[in-house]
Design a protein around this motif. Structure first.
Motif, PDB file in Angstrom:
ATOM      1  N   ALA A   1      -3.547   7.786  -0.086  1.00  0.00           N
ATOM      2  CA  ALA A   1      -3.007   6.431  -0.136  1.00  0.00           C
ATOM      3  C   ALA A   1      -3.755   5.620  -1.177  1.00  0.00           C
ATOM      4  O   ALA A   1      -4.900   5.942  -1.528  1.00  0.00           O
ATOM      5  CB  ALA A   1      -3.102   5.750   1.227  1.00  0.00           C
TER       6      ALA A   1
ATOM      7  N   PHE B   1      -4.570   5.852   8.097  1.00  0.00           N
ATOM      8  CA  PHE B   1      -3.188   5.991   7.673  1.00  0.00           C
ATOM      9  C   PHE B   1      -2.435   6.960   8.578  1.00  0.00           C
ATOM     10  O   PHE B   1      -2.386   8.157   8.327  1.00  0.00           O
ATOM     11  CB  PHE B   1      -3.139   6.454   6.213  1.00  0.00           C
ATOM     12  CG  PHE B   1      -3.743   5.448   5.274  1.00  0.00           C
ATOM     13  CD1 PHE B   1      -5.093   5.508   4.962  1.00  0.00           C
ATOM     14  CD2 PHE B   1      -2.980   4.433   4.751  1.00  0.00           C
ATOM     15  CE1 PHE B   1      -5.675   4.563   4.123  1.00  0.00           C
ATOM     16  CE2 PHE B   1      -3.544   3.492   3.897  1.00  0.00           C
ATOM     17  CZ  PHE B   1      -4.895   3.556   3.588  1.00  0.00           C
TER      18      PHE B   1
ATOM     19  N   THR C   1      -8.559   4.114  -3.240  1.00  0.00           N
ATOM     20  CA  THR C   1      -7.836   5.316  -2.858  1.00  0.00           C
ATOM     21  C   THR C   1      -8.461   5.993  -1.651  1.00  0.00           C
ATOM     22  O   THR C   1      -9.664   5.879  -1.406  1.00  0.00           O
ATOM     23  CB  THR C   1      -7.772   6.309  -4.029  1.00  0.00           C
ATOM     24  OG1 THR C   1      -9.114   6.603  -4.460  1.00  0.00           O
ATOM     25  CG2 THR C   1      -6.995   5.711  -5.204  1.00  0.00           C
TER      26      THR C   1
ATOM     27  N   THR D   1       0.869  -1.165   0.000  1.00  0.00           N
ATOM     28  CA  THR D   1       0.000   0.000   0.000  1.00  0.00           C
ATOM     29  C   THR D   1       0.906   1.215   0.000  1.00  0.00           C
ATOM     30  O   THR D   1       1.832   1.310   0.808  1.00  0.00           O
ATOM     31  CB  THR D   1      -0.927   0.004   1.219  1.00  0.00           C
ATOM     32  OG1 THR D   1      -1.978  -0.950   0.994  1.00  0.00           O
ATOM     33  CG2 THR D   1      -1.541   1.364   1.453  1.00  0.00           C
TER      34      THR D   1
ATOM     35  N   GLY E   1       1.532   5.482  -0.095  1.00  0.00           N
ATOM     36  CA  GLY E   1       0.912   6.698   0.409  1.00  0.00           C
ATOM     37  C   GLY E   1       1.779   7.923   0.235  1.00  0.00           C
ATOM     38  O   GLY E   1       2.974   7.830  -0.058  1.00  0.00           O
TER      39      GLY E   1
ATOM     40  N   PHE F   1      -1.110  12.768   6.923  1.00  0.00           N
ATOM     41  CA  PHE F   1      -1.524  11.941   5.807  1.00  0.00           C
ATOM     42  C   PHE F   1      -2.150  12.799   4.713  1.00  0.00           C
ATOM     43  O   PHE F   1      -2.918  13.718   5.002  1.00  0.00           O
ATOM     44  CB  PHE F   1      -2.534  10.903   6.291  1.00  0.00           C
ATOM     45  CG  PHE F   1      -3.255  10.186   5.200  1.00  0.00           C
ATOM     46  CD1 PHE F   1      -4.596  10.445   4.959  1.00  0.00           C
ATOM     47  CD2 PHE F   1      -2.609   9.250   4.414  1.00  0.00           C
ATOM     48  CE1 PHE F   1      -5.276   9.797   3.956  1.00  0.00           C
ATOM     49  CE2 PHE F   1      -3.275   8.598   3.408  1.00  0.00           C
ATOM     50  CZ  PHE F   1      -4.616   8.859   3.166  1.00  0.00           C
TER      51      PHE F   1
END
Length: 125
Positions: A50, A107, A58, A33, A35, A47
């Motif tokens: 991602a 995330f 997404t 994954t 990001g 964040f």
């Protein structure tokens, strides 16, 4: 082990666009994954976006929805961040990150296993 290298940062005026890229070296890019995070001066890393290794789903932080688009090309071991309608508050160092087999939908920086060195995005008002 994965090494990540960002490119594409620069200086742009408000309302402008930039396209960031992150090339990964190492094996099994498709299992990560990927990001994007950013860190503005004096602020914590946050964040941005991602893309899942499972189904390319997404995720975006609210402030960039509708303006930024994350994508990936597994054959090229590269992920991208297309940024449109940039604002001064988007100014930050942008970091590429990777997490092996991560399937969650939240995330935080501590779920990412590998980081690039960052590319600077500056948006002038």
């Amino acid at each position: 082990q994965v090494q990540l290298a960002e490119s594409g940062g620069g200086l742009v005026q408000t309302g402008g666009s930039l396209n960031l890229a992150c090339e990964a070296s190492g094996r099994s890019f498709s299992s990560y994954t990927m990001g994007w995070f950013r860190q503005a001066p004096g602020k914590e890393r946050e964040f941005v976006a991602a893309i899942s290794w499972i189904n390319d789903k997404t995720y975006y932080t609210d402030s960039v929805k509708g303006r930024f688009t994350i994508s990936r090309n597994n054959a090229r071991s590269t992920q991208y961040l297309r940024m449109r309608n940039l604002k001064p508050e988007d100014t930050a160092m942008y970091y590429c990150a990777a997490s092996l087999h991560y399937s969650g939908n939240t995330f935080y920086a501590n779920v990412m296993d590998y980081w690039g060195k960052g590319t600077l995005v500056t948006v002038s008002s």
